[in-house]
Design an enzyme around this catalytic site. Structure first.
Site: not given
Length: 208
Positions: A20, A85, A117
């Site tokens: 990310d 996601k 995450c």
């Protein structure tokens, strides 16, 4: 008392995860630029050593795409793609499929946020039997104070907390290999940026 298992990176069965690293996080994450330097260095290493790479993007419509500074195009077929996601963890069905098809054993983990995450990805991967190597100079969070606690939690769960240069040399293994000259050139080229990243991202991590 049993002796703890020795966990090593396994060349040929190792994959690199970029978690990310997206445009909307750029101004929010502590040491974002230095973290990106670390990731780019390891992408250069991945190219030379043919280590496959996967990226994820958390809700990219809201948070943007992977930042343009990360030159994944250099990887050619070693770049296995970017997966959108909504889960905080990277361990989505798409990513699970990649791991299974490639028969991966070790995961090198970089990205953000360390306490969300990255942490949840680590716990899921460990629970599924993968060895996880979290790069301390390649992860961060909005609040820098979160990071040492996240790293400590991951270590407690069984992850290996390491640094980018240590990872690179574990993957290279042997200076007699034909690719060592190119590898060594990257290490030298990245020397000052490595120092900058370590100084920006590791001072608060001494609690480990």
């Amino acid at each position: 008392m049993s002796t703890p298992a020795i966990v090593k990176l396994i060349p040929g069965h190792t994959i690199m995860f970029l978690c990310d690293i997206q445009s909307r996080f750029r101004t929010a994450i502590h040491g974002f630029d230095e973290m990106v330097m670390t990731v780019n260095k390891l992408l250069k290493v991945a190219k030379i050593l043919e280590v496959p790479v996967v990226a994820t993007e958390q809700n990219p419509r809201a948070l943007g795409r992977t930042v343009s500074e990360l030159d994944v195009s250099q990887l050619g077929p070693a770049y296995l793609g970017s997966f959108e996601k909504t889960l905080f963890s990277m361990y989505t069905p798409d990513v699970q499929k990649v791991l299974e098809e490639r028969r991966m054993k070790s995961v090198i983990l970089l990205g953000i946020e360390s306490h969300v995450c990255v942490l949840q990805s680590t716990l899921d991967l460990l629970s599924s039997g993968y060895d996880v190597h979290v790069v301390a100079d390649g992860v961060s969070s909005c609040n820098k104070e979160e990071v040492p606690y996240a790293l400590a939690r991951m270590r407690q769960a069984g992850a290996q907390i390491t640094t980018s240069e240590s990872v690179a040399f574990q993957l290279q293994v042997d200076s007699s290999q034909s690719n060592f000259k190119a590898f060594s050139a990257v290490i030298k080229e990245e020397k000052e940026r490595t120092k900058q990243s370590l100084q920006a991202l590791l001072p608060l991590r001494h609690a480990l």
